[in-house]
Design an enzyme around this catalytic site. Sequence first.
Site, PDB file in Angstrom:
ATOM      1  N   HIS A  98       0.806  -1.134   0.036  1.00  0.00           N
ATOM      2  CA  HIS A  98      -0.075   0.123  -0.070  1.00  0.00           C
ATOM      3  C   HIS A  98       0.924   1.281   0.093  1.00  0.00           C
ATOM      4  CE1 HIS A  98      -3.839   2.098   1.777  1.00  0.00           C
ATOM      5  NE2 HIS A  98      -2.655   3.153   1.305  1.00  0.00           N
ATOM      6  N   HIS A 153       1.649   5.367  -1.495  1.00  0.00           N
ATOM      7  CA  HIS A 153       1.055   6.564  -2.417  1.00  0.00           C
ATOM      8  C   HIS A 153       2.375   7.202  -3.088  1.00  0.00           C
ATOM      9  CE1 HIS A 153      -2.891   6.665  -0.940  1.00  0.00           C
ATOM     10  NE2 HIS A 153      -2.347   6.041   0.194  1.00  0.00           N
ATOM     11  N   LYS A 170      -9.241  -0.366  -5.449  1.00  0.00           N
ATOM     12  CA  LYS A 170      -9.520   0.312  -4.227  1.00  0.00           C
ATOM     13  C   LYS A 170     -10.697   0.960  -3.808  1.00  0.00           C
ATOM     14  CE  LYS A 170      -8.072   2.434  -0.410  1.00  0.00           C
ATOM     15  NZ  LYS A 170      -6.927   2.741  -0.039  1.00  0.00           N
ATOM     16  N   HIS A 187     -10.186   1.032   2.133  1.00  0.00           N
ATOM     17  CA  HIS A 187     -10.063   2.087   3.199  1.00  0.00           C
ATOM     18  C   HIS A 187     -11.275   1.949   4.021  1.00  0.00           C
ATOM     19  CE1 HIS A 187      -8.550   5.914   4.810  1.00  0.00           C
ATOM     20  NE2 HIS A 187      -9.819   5.836   5.455  1.00  0.00           N
ATOM     21  N   HIS A 211      -4.252  -0.764   6.141  1.00  0.00           N
ATOM     22  CA  HIS A 211      -3.823   0.127   7.465  1.00  0.00           C
ATOM     23  C   HIS A 211      -4.813  -0.191   8.580  1.00  0.00           C
ATOM     24  CE1 HIS A 211      -6.795   2.817   5.442  1.00  0.00           C
ATOM     25  NE2 HIS A 211      -5.758   3.257   4.562  1.00  0.00           N
ATOM     26  N   ASP A 267       1.577   2.774   3.508  1.00  0.00           N
ATOM     27  CA  ASP A 267       0.722   3.774   3.427  1.00  0.00           C
ATOM     28  C   ASP A 267       1.621   4.850   3.437  1.00  0.00           C
ATOM     29  OD1 ASP A 267      -1.711   5.368   2.913  1.00  0.00           O
ATOM     30  OD2 ASP A 267      -2.412   5.325   4.786  1.00  0.00           O
TER      31      ASP A 267
HETATM   32  O1  DOR Z   1      -3.355   9.303   5.759  1.00  0.00           O
HETATM   33  C1  DOR Z   1      -3.693   8.868   4.829  1.00  0.00           C
HETATM   34  N1  DOR Z   1      -3.218   9.662   3.822  1.00  0.00           N
HETATM   35  N2  DOR Z   1      -4.670   8.117   4.723  1.00  0.00           N
HETATM   36  C2  DOR Z   1      -5.198   7.965   3.399  1.00  0.00           C
HETATM   37  O2  DOR Z   1      -6.087   6.914   3.423  1.00  0.00           O
HETATM   38  C3  DOR Z   1      -4.948   8.257   2.235  1.00  0.00           C
HETATM   39  C4  DOR Z   1      -3.417   9.205   2.324  1.00  0.00           C
HETATM   40  C5  DOR Z   1      -3.086   9.908   1.359  1.00  0.00           C
HETATM   41  O3  DOR Z   1      -3.402   9.907  -0.027  1.00  0.00           O
HETATM   42  O4  DOR Z   1      -2.433  11.035   1.628  1.00  0.00           O
HETATM   43 ZN    ZN Z   2      -3.291   5.128   1.756  1.00  0.00          ZN
END
Ligand code: DOR
Ligand code: ZN
Length: 346
Positions: A14, A16, A100, A137, A175, A248
């Site tokens: 997971h 980003h 997702k 999520h 998460h 995450d």
């Molecule tokens: O803390 C987070 N940041 N939780 C999420 O679900 C998304 C993520 C983000 O994209 O910044």
């Molecule tokens: Zn995330």
Amino acid sequence: MTQTLTIRRPDDWHLHLRDGAVLQAVLPESARHFARAIVMPNLVPPVVTGAEAAAYRDRILAALPDGAAFAPLMTLYLTEDTDPADVAAAHASGLVHAVKLYPAGATTNSASGVRDFDRVRPVLERMAEIGLPLCVHGEVTDADIDIFDREAVFIDRVLDPIRRATPGLKVVMEHITTANAVGYVKASDGGLGATITTHHLVINRNHLLVGGIRPHYYCLPVAKREEHRQALRAFATSGDARVFLGTDSAPHVDAAKESGCGCAGCFTATNTMSILAHVFEEEGALDRLEAFASLNGPAFYGLPANDATVTLTRGDDAVTYPDRIETGDGPVTVFDPGFPLHWSVS
Ligand code: DOR
Ligand code: ZN
């Protein structure tokens, strides 16, 4: 005394990566230690179709440092208009490894997510048929539900009904932050996995709020009470095949975090493996780090574990990492675990 631990090269289930200047700056941080990552689709606009995922994948590959061996595993952002045939084609081509589910309004860039879960039934049924996992999520968004209860309520009101209505659907509860989620996953009998982040093994809600508000510890789902952190640590270090690493790691530039309305996300790509080795050592579970970081995830996703290895070395001197990563859009602060790190990765 020096101690070493060699494990299969880890993956991040997971992650980003964003786009543009931030992608360019943060991608090397993940590619340094991880072989593969499940890449989140919550760009603006989101990555909804197979064609959009293919284009995003190309941008990620173009941003990789020369010689880096890192495979982005793409995901699609589920909307109420998602076409089951497009999802199935993107999966069949080998491009897409998960879909997702963001409840609309639950977190960063989730406005296009799902409001009415009945409207995505055809997609979920198709995914169950073809064995494509749903990454969830897991938080309700109802205004009357306290933010610290949103994960537990989601299990009862949304996740369990979806799983009962869609036999065979593979689901990753992402998460997880509560003992409730740990209990729900442990009580399941197949098809349900969970990821745990690095930071939720380290911080509880006091770290976020005591002695001043710490925006770099704010993420979603928000860190909970200490008893929940302890449940996460016990589960992550247990060797249970249903739980694996999903960092995450979620970069936001400092100006967006240190703000009157700060964004959610902890950026842990840089030091995750050092922190995990520290946590597993504290729990007397170094021999189970490989299961959590390198073996359970691929097994759940039906992929082989990596052939390559990494070696973690514990030295007497603390290892240092940059406090922040510079990007073309501004600096991104690296997660501070609040204790010295002694494990380095090579
Ligand atoms: O803390 C987070 N940041 N939780 C999420 O679900 C998304 C993520 C983000 O994209 O910044
Ligand atoms: Zn995330």
